[in-house]
Design a protein around this motif. Structure first.
Motif, PDB file in Angstrom:
ATOM      1  N   ILE A 340       0.808  -1.145   0.599  1.00 56.58           N
ATOM      2  CA  ILE A 340       0.253   0.287  -0.278  1.00 56.58           C
ATOM      3  C   ILE A 340       0.693   1.146   0.053  1.00 56.58           C
ATOM      4  CG2 ILE A 340      -1.327   1.247   1.563  1.00 56.58           C
ATOM      5  CD1 ILE A 340      -2.693  -1.245   2.591  1.00 56.58           C
ATOM      6  N   ILE A 341       0.802   1.931  -0.891  1.00 53.31           N
ATOM      7  CA  ILE A 341       1.672   3.590  -0.787  1.00 53.31           C
ATOM      8  C   ILE A 341       1.251   4.315  -1.351  1.00 53.31           C
ATOM      9  CG2 ILE A 341       2.861   3.825  -2.646  1.00 53.31           C
ATOM     10  CD1 ILE A 341       3.907   1.603  -4.436  1.00 53.31           C
ATOM     11  N   SER A 342       1.553   5.716  -0.451  1.00 55.90           N
ATOM     12  CA  SER A 342       0.789   6.789  -0.124  1.00 55.90           C
ATOM     13  C   SER A 342       2.340   7.371   0.463  1.00 55.90           C
ATOM     14  CB  SER A 342       0.545   6.501   1.412  1.00 55.90           C
ATOM     15  OG  SER A 342       1.515   6.390   2.514  1.00 55.90           O
ATOM     16  N   GLY A 343       1.766   8.982  -0.401  1.00 53.61           N
ATOM     17  CA  GLY A 343       2.345  10.010  -0.397  1.00 53.61           C
ATOM     18  C   GLY A 343       2.163  10.981  -0.990  1.00 53.61           C
ATOM     19  N   PRO A 344       2.403  12.108  -1.872  1.00 52.17           N
ATOM     20  CA  PRO A 344       2.616  13.313  -1.837  1.00 52.17           C
ATOM     21  C   PRO A 344       2.274  12.874  -3.334  1.00 52.17           C
ATOM     22  CG  PRO A 344       4.416  13.689  -1.472  1.00 52.17           C
ATOM     23  CD  PRO A 344       4.170  12.167  -1.139  1.00 52.17           C
ATOM     24  N   GLN A 432     -15.230   8.342   3.625  1.00 50.09           N
ATOM     25  CA  GLN A 432     -15.086   7.255   4.258  1.00 50.09           C
ATOM     26  C   GLN A 432     -16.354   5.804   4.378  1.00 50.09           C
ATOM     27  OE1 GLN A 432     -17.789   8.402   7.598  1.00 50.09           O
ATOM     28  NE2 GLN A 432     -16.283   9.586   8.833  1.00 50.09           N
ATOM     29  N   SER A 433     -16.856   5.693   2.764  1.00 51.27           N
ATOM     30  CA  SER A 433     -16.887   5.352   2.302  1.00 51.27           C
ATOM     31  C   SER A 433     -15.954   4.057   1.543  1.00 51.27           C
ATOM     32  CB  SER A 433     -18.365   5.547   1.473  1.00 51.27           C
ATOM     33  OG  SER A 433     -19.387   6.075   1.945  1.00 51.27           O
ATOM     34  N   GLY A 434     -15.706   4.979   0.179  1.00 51.43           N
ATOM     35  CA  GLY A 434     -14.545   4.501  -0.418  1.00 51.43           C
ATOM     36  C   GLY A 434     -13.345   3.716   0.195  1.00 51.43           C
ATOM     37  N   GLY A 435     -13.180   4.440   1.064  1.00 53.31           N
ATOM     38  CA  GLY A 435     -12.479   3.950   2.266  1.00 53.31           C
ATOM     39  C   GLY A 435     -12.759   2.577   2.713  1.00 53.31           C
ATOM     40  N   ALA A 436     -14.032   2.834   3.001  1.00 58.09           N
ATOM     41  CA  ALA A 436     -14.036   1.043   3.838  1.00 58.09           C
ATOM     42  C   ALA A 436     -14.577  -0.117   2.705  1.00 58.09           C
ATOM     43  CB  ALA A 436     -15.493   1.184   4.464  1.00 58.09           C
ATOM     44  N   ILE A 437     -14.815   0.401   1.704  1.00 57.39           N
ATOM     45  CA  ILE A 437     -15.191  -0.827   0.515  1.00 57.39           C
ATOM     46  C   ILE A 437     -14.206  -1.164   0.264  1.00 57.39           C
ATOM     47  CG2 ILE A 437     -15.839  -0.758  -1.534  1.00 57.39           C
ATOM     48  CD1 ILE A 437     -18.175   0.707  -1.386  1.00 57.39           C
ATOM     49  N   ALA A 438     -12.733  -0.169   0.149  1.00 50.89           N
ATOM     50  CA  ALA A 438     -11.531  -0.046  -0.829  1.00 50.89           C
ATOM     51  C   ALA A 438     -10.473  -1.168   0.333  1.00 50.89           C
ATOM     52  CB  ALA A 438     -10.448   0.364  -0.435  1.00 50.89           C
ATOM     53  N   GLU A 439     -10.793  -1.479   1.521  1.00 55.40           N
ATOM     54  CA  GLU A 439     -10.701  -1.835   2.637  1.00 55.40           C
ATOM     55  C   GLU A 439     -11.057  -3.412   2.666  1.00 55.40           C
ATOM     56  OE1 GLU A 439      -9.685  -2.164   7.236  1.00 55.40           O
ATOM     57  OE2 GLU A 439     -10.923  -0.281   6.878  1.00 55.40           O
ATOM     58  N   LEU A 445      -8.700 -10.169  -1.401  1.00 56.19           N
ATOM     59  CA  LEU A 445      -7.874 -10.225  -1.990  1.00 56.19           C
ATOM     60  C   LEU A 445      -6.821 -10.769  -1.142  1.00 56.19           C
ATOM     61  CD1 LEU A 445      -7.887  -7.325  -4.329  1.00 56.19           C
ATOM     62  CD2 LEU A 445      -8.416  -9.754  -5.282  1.00 56.19           C
ATOM     63  N   ASN A 446      -6.584 -10.433  -0.190  1.00 57.93           N
ATOM     64  CA  ASN A 446      -5.808 -10.765   0.398  1.00 57.93           C
ATOM     65  C   ASN A 446      -5.581 -12.252   0.656  1.00 57.93           C
ATOM     66  OD1 ASN A 446      -3.250 -11.189   2.194  1.00 57.93           O
ATOM     67  ND2 ASN A 446      -3.733 -10.552   4.287  1.00 57.93           N
ATOM     68  N   GLU A 447      -7.144 -12.446   1.501  1.00 52.05           N
ATOM     69  CA  GLU A 447      -7.385 -13.954   1.984  1.00 52.05           C
ATOM     70  C   GLU A 447      -7.404 -14.994   0.855  1.00 52.05           C
ATOM     71  OE1 GLU A 447     -11.000 -13.628   3.328  1.00 52.05           O
ATOM     72  OE2 GLU A 447     -10.884 -12.259   4.641  1.00 52.05           O
ATOM     73  N   THR A 455      -1.948   2.623  -4.164  1.00 54.69           N
ATOM     74  CA  THR A 455      -2.243   3.828  -3.916  1.00 54.69           C
ATOM     75  C   THR A 455      -3.474   4.981  -3.470  1.00 54.69           C
ATOM     76  OG1 THR A 455      -1.769   4.990  -6.360  1.00 54.69           O
ATOM     77  CG2 THR A 455      -0.199   4.048  -6.255  1.00 54.69           C
ATOM     78  N   THR A 456      -2.537   5.091  -2.472  1.00 52.49           N
ATOM     79  CA  THR A 456      -3.786   6.026  -1.849  1.00 52.49           C
ATOM     80  C   THR A 456      -3.342   6.830  -0.339  1.00 52.49           C
ATOM     81  OG1 THR A 456      -5.998   4.876  -0.469  1.00 52.49           O
ATOM     82  CG2 THR A 456      -3.418   3.748   0.455  1.00 52.49           C
ATOM     83  N   HIS A 457      -4.038   7.952  -0.153  1.00 52.34           N
ATOM     84  CA  HIS A 457      -4.641   8.570   0.177  1.00 52.34           C
ATOM     85  C   HIS A 457      -5.359   8.217   1.893  1.00 52.34           C
ATOM     86  CE1 HIS A 457      -2.500  11.396  -2.046  1.00 52.34           C
ATOM     87  NE2 HIS A 457      -2.994  11.447  -2.702  1.00 52.34           N
ATOM     88  N   TYR A 458      -5.864   7.018   1.803  1.00 55.49           N
ATOM     89  CA  TYR A 458      -6.964   7.011   2.738  1.00 55.49           C
ATOM     90  C   TYR A 458      -6.432   6.433   4.259  1.00 55.49           C
ATOM     91  CZ  TYR A 458     -10.404   7.615  -0.670  1.00 55.49           C
ATOM     92  OH  TYR A 458     -11.619   8.426  -0.896  1.00 55.49           O
ATOM     93  N   ALA A 459      -6.299   6.952   5.286  1.00 60.02           N
ATOM     94  CA  ALA A 459      -5.418   6.271   6.481  1.00 60.02           C
ATOM     95  C   ALA A 459      -5.937   4.881   6.708  1.00 60.02           C
ATOM     96  CB  ALA A 459      -5.775   7.042   7.749  1.00 60.02           C
ATOM     97  N   ASN A 460      -7.229   4.468   6.580  1.00 58.43           N
ATOM     98  CA  ASN A 460      -8.175   3.672   6.932  1.00 58.43           C
ATOM     99  C   ASN A 460      -6.596   2.543   6.259  1.00 58.43           C
ATOM    100  OD1 ASN A 460      -9.330   4.276   4.978  1.00 58.43           O
ATOM    101  ND2 ASN A 460     -10.589   2.176   5.215  1.00 58.43           N
ATOM    102  N   LEU A 461      -6.533   2.461   5.006  1.00 56.72           N
ATOM    103  CA  LEU A 461      -5.459   1.413   3.903  1.00 56.72           C
ATOM    104  C   LEU A 461      -4.339   1.661   4.878  1.00 56.72           C
ATOM    105  CD1 LEU A 461      -7.000   1.963   0.326  1.00 56.72           C
ATOM    106  CD2 LEU A 461      -8.157   0.048   2.311  1.00 56.72           C
ATOM    107  N   LYS A 462      -3.591   2.660   5.665  1.00 53.84           N
ATOM    108  CA  LYS A 462      -2.598   2.579   5.678  1.00 53.84           C
ATOM    109  C   LYS A 462      -2.264   2.363   7.435  1.00 53.84           C
ATOM    110  CE  LYS A 462      -1.923   7.663   4.385  1.00 53.84           C
ATOM    111  NZ  LYS A 462      -1.377   8.682   4.700  1.00 53.84           N
ATOM    112  N   LEU A 463      -2.922   1.506   7.716  1.00 56.31           N
ATOM    113  CA  LEU A 463      -2.824   1.255   8.717  1.00 56.31           C
ATOM    114  C   LEU A 463      -3.393  -0.357   9.306  1.00 56.31           C
ATOM    115  CD1 LEU A 463      -5.411   3.408  11.020  1.00 56.31           C
ATOM    116  CD2 LEU A 463      -3.191   3.135  10.973  1.00 56.31           C
TER     117      LEU A 463
END
Length: 809
Positions: A340-344, A432-439, A445-447, A455-463
């Protein structure tokens, strides 16, 4: 999963295909470029890469590979199967050039050592140029591609007759022109002309009845007619009949040649297929050389472990502008499958994504890719990519709906051998909705054990990333001091978007930014800034630790040498004392002998006064000789005591950048690099400290100022800088193919010495297989190096006996 045409367009592979076509010499090669397709067959991919790598080595080590253009005549040759058909002269000339090219290629590859190029030898196995075909073509056609006069006895006879007739025509019409001028039928300046391929005489219309012949043309005004005299007309008709006979003879010769090659048509058609294959491989090799591609280590299982990978199109673009490109090092394995790549924004996230997708697609299309040859590549059964705006007016799909539709297709077919690449995952809708669906999608996919980069800017994906749960964070680094992106991927930590910093850097209205900061909360802004600053300082600390470790190792070496020297001096000291004792003993014995002799001589001379005085003088001279003191060695200079700098205490707000300062109670001088509202950044030698200004004193004496940055630092800094320069320029592998044994051994000796000095644990020596002489010479030398722990052949898939892997103690 997506259609390959759309995938190639989004990744930029169509541009790669166009570049490959530009390197091809003929249509068969271009057809193979057009037919390049994605494959998941490990064996066929590996064979194609090995063939490409061998061809690359061939072109580097043996320059001058044939590069003549050739024309595809396969369709024309197929028509020759019908008896009575023949190749036109121009096609026969093309066949000549193609066959010459084929002969040159086979001879060139056959001249190379077979053990070094087994796949190329296997490719040309069974193909042998037939010298009779070339000699027959040469017998019929000359260097200009025209039928030779002596291609047959009948043709030679006909052409001689044509030449004789044409000479007679020239003579007759010249005589007729002279007669016409004499009779005043034509003007005196008139010359012979040509109309309808015939020689004619321009005659005034009023005199056309006076010259018997055939009128072929007249001038635009009708005042002049062009007449071919009757005698010449008859001769030209005979020439025409001879030309028809010449044409029939040429067709007979060409038909005879077609009959000659007809039994070999299948072989010649296969030759064109081979030329296309070699042309295709050559084009791939030239392209791989232009982008600095290499043969990586291969695995038949999915995974990515790339070192210094580069986007090929970006590399070519930057090379033209003399701009550097920052390489990408990335790893996806069974522990961390999803990155999961994040950044400016504009920091390089999408470029990383496209680099992974394009290089993996190129690899599975049988192309060498630009990365370090010690990288390891795996094979995926399919690649999914979701990049850019895919809004569809025809299908009534918004941007986000289109993304969801693509993700739905991914979930329907994804498995353990799938590589997915998703840009700005979850964007396009309410965060919030987009981040939840992405998570939720990523967890699904991990399963399924998929591999992917998002790539993302969403904090929930970084966590999402936790130790060993299949996810890993990656950050695109950002220089918070210079306020510019670094375009470097750092795996292990999430990145910040730096939206406020980037906006401030482009002079965005400050009042708007202040209001936005109030709405977000300064705590959040300070937290992100502190995280990034900590990461930057962590990188600097790691670099300093590396420098200190190198300095410590060098100090250990110096201490070892010092201890050895001390032992030698101690040993010599004992020897000197023992020698002194022996000399003293000898001297004492000699003294006793002289004294005894003196006493004896005095007695024998019966105390003769003159004799006694002489003996006393001799004894006195001996005593003075032995009492002469040994010169003392000059005393060593005393080490210079550190001089305490003269300092003055000033107010904290009076310090300025560039001032020489010291900390209270310390002798070490430093220089102020930066002043903030709460602290001062001071450089003490190579260490930067954040200090409160009240703990600093300003240095006033110039001597200390001068010394602080020169004598005490110069040796240490020079040592560190030299080690850093050596380490940055050092390569973990060296290629000595093409060198003579003596030259190669000299290069290897310097390389091994530098490896030992830099404490490198392992290196690779690429010497090729050949007849094994160079390999044996290098290994004989390695046996004599005590620092070498062991050496052996590289893994078979990585080069086998052509590479020696050296490990140090």
């Amino acid at each position: 999963m997506l259609n390959h045409s759309l995938l190639e367009e989004k990744l930029g592979f169509k541009q790669i295909r166009n570049l490959l076509e530009s390197y091809c010499l003929g249509d068969p090669g271009r057809e193979l470029v057009s037919g390049i397709h994605f494959s998941s067959d490990y064996r066929s991919i590996k064979n194609e890469l090995i063939l490409n790598d061998e061809f690359k080595t061939l072109m580097i080590t043996i320059p001058g590979f044939p590069s003549e253009e050739y024309t595809d005549l396969r369709q024309d040759l197929v028509r020759l199967r019908i008896p009575g058909t023949f190749l036109p002269v121009e096609d026969m000339l093309k066949l000549k050039y193609s066959y010459n090219f084929f002969t040159d290629v086979i001879n060139f590859i056959s001249a190379a050592p077979a053990p070094a190029f087994p796949s190329l030898y296997q490719l040309i196995e069974g193909f042998y140029p037939d010298p009779h075909i070339n000699s027959e073509i040469h017998r019929i056609l000359d260097e200009k591609g025209e039928i030779r006069d002596n291609a047959s006895a009948e043709l030679l006879k006909i052409r001689k007759a044509i030449s004789a007739q044409m000479a007679m025509v020239d003579k007759r019409i010249a005589n007729m022109l002279v007669q016409a001028k004499r009779e005043k039928w034509v003007n005196s300046d008139v010359e012979i002309a040509i109309r309808n391929g015939r020689l004619v005489i321009p005659v005034p219309a009023a005199n056309k009845r006076k010259l018997k012949g055939v009128v072929h043309d007249e001038s635009a005004t009708g005042h002049t007619v062009y007449i071919e005299p009757t005698e010449v007309f008859e001769l030209n008709n005979e020439i025409r009949e001879l030309e028809l006979a010449e044409n029939r003879e040429i067709i007979r010769i060409l038909t005879q040649f077609a009959d000659f090659i007809r039994p070999q048509l299948d072989e010649i058609i296969n030759i064109y297929k081979l030329l296309g294959r070699i042309d295709f491989i050559r084009a791939k090799t030239l392209f791989s050389l232009s982008i600095g591609a290499a043969m990586p280590l291969m695995s038949e299982y999915p995974g990515i472990s790339w070192i210094e990978a580069r986007h090929p199109l970006l590399f070519l673009s930057h090379s033209k502008q003399n701009k550097p490109i920052i390489p990408l090092s990335i790893e996806l394995n069974t522990t961390n499958r999803i990155l999961i790549i994040s950044g400016p924004n504009a920091g390089g996230k999408s470029v990383c994504l496209k680099t992974v997708g394009l290089l993996q697609y190129m690899l599975q299309c049988g192309l060498l890719i630009p990365l370090r040859e010690t990288s390891e590549v795996g094979i995926f059964s399919n690649i999914f990519i979701d990049i850019g705006d895919q809004q569809s007016i025809e299908d009534d799909l918004s941007t986000y709906s289109s993304h969801l539709f693509n993700i739905k297709k991914l979930l329907e077919t994804a498995g353990g051998e799938t590589l997915f690449l998703i840009d700005e995952f979850g964007a396009g809708t309410e965060p919030q909705s987009g981040g939840a669906i992405a998570e939720a999608v990523l967890e699904a996919l991990n399963e399924r054990k998929c591999f992917g980069v998002v790539t993302t800017h969403y904090a929930n994906l970084k966590l999402l990333a936790r130790q060993g749960n299949g996810f890993a964070n990656g950050a695109m680094l950002f220089d918070t001091r210079k306020m510019i992106p670094l375009f470097q991927l750092k795996i292990g930590k999430p990145g910040s978007s730096f939206a406020f910093e980037i906006a401030g850097n482009i002079a965005f209205p400050k009042d708007i930014l202040e209001k936005a900061g109030e709405k977000l909360g300064h705590a959040q802004l300070d937290f992100e800034k502190q995280v990034q600053e900590l990461e930057t300082e962590r990188s600097e600390i790691i670099l300093k630790e590396k420098q200190l470790h190198q300095a410590d190792e060098m100090l250990s070496v110096l201490m070892s040498k010092y201890e050895k020297l001390t032992e030698e001096l101690e040993s010599k000291k004992k020897d000197i004392i023992e020698n002194a004792r022996q000399e003293a003993k000898t001297l004492l014995e000699k003294s006793n002998q002289i004294i005894e002799k003196t006493v004896r001589d005095i007695k024998q001379s019966q105390a003769d006064k003159e004799k006694t005085n002489l003996l006393r003088k001799d004894l006195k001279a001996f005593i003075e000789e032995i009492e002469t003191p040994i010169a003392e060695p000059l005393p060593l200079p005393k080490p210079r005591e550190p001089q305490k700098p003269v300092t003055v205490k000033i107010k904290p707000d009076q310090f300025k950048v560039g001032d020489k300062v010291t900390m209270e109670g310390q002798y070490e001088a430093g220089e102020i690099l930066e002043i903030t509202s709460h602290e001062v950044v001071v450089a003490f030698r190579t260490i930067k400290l954040h200090v409160k200004p009240e703990f600093l004193e300003l240095i006033s004496n110039p001597v200390i100022k001068a010394e602080s940055g020169s004598r005490r630092n110069i040796s240490y800094n020079n040592m560190i800088n030299d080690m850093n320069a050596r380490m940055s320029n050092f390569r973990l592998s060296i290629d000595v193919r093409g060198y003579r044994a003596e030259e190669a051994l000299g290069i290897i000796q310097k390389y091994i010495d530098e490896s030992v000095m830099l404490r490198v644990p392992e290196v690779s020596i690429l010497h090729g297989k050949g007849n094994g002489i160079l390999r044996q010479i290098i290994r004989n030398y390695l046996q004599s190096v005590p620092e070498v722990k062991q050496f052996a052949d590289e893994k078979l898939e990585a080069g086998g006996a052509g590479i020696t892997l050296v490990k140090f103690r």
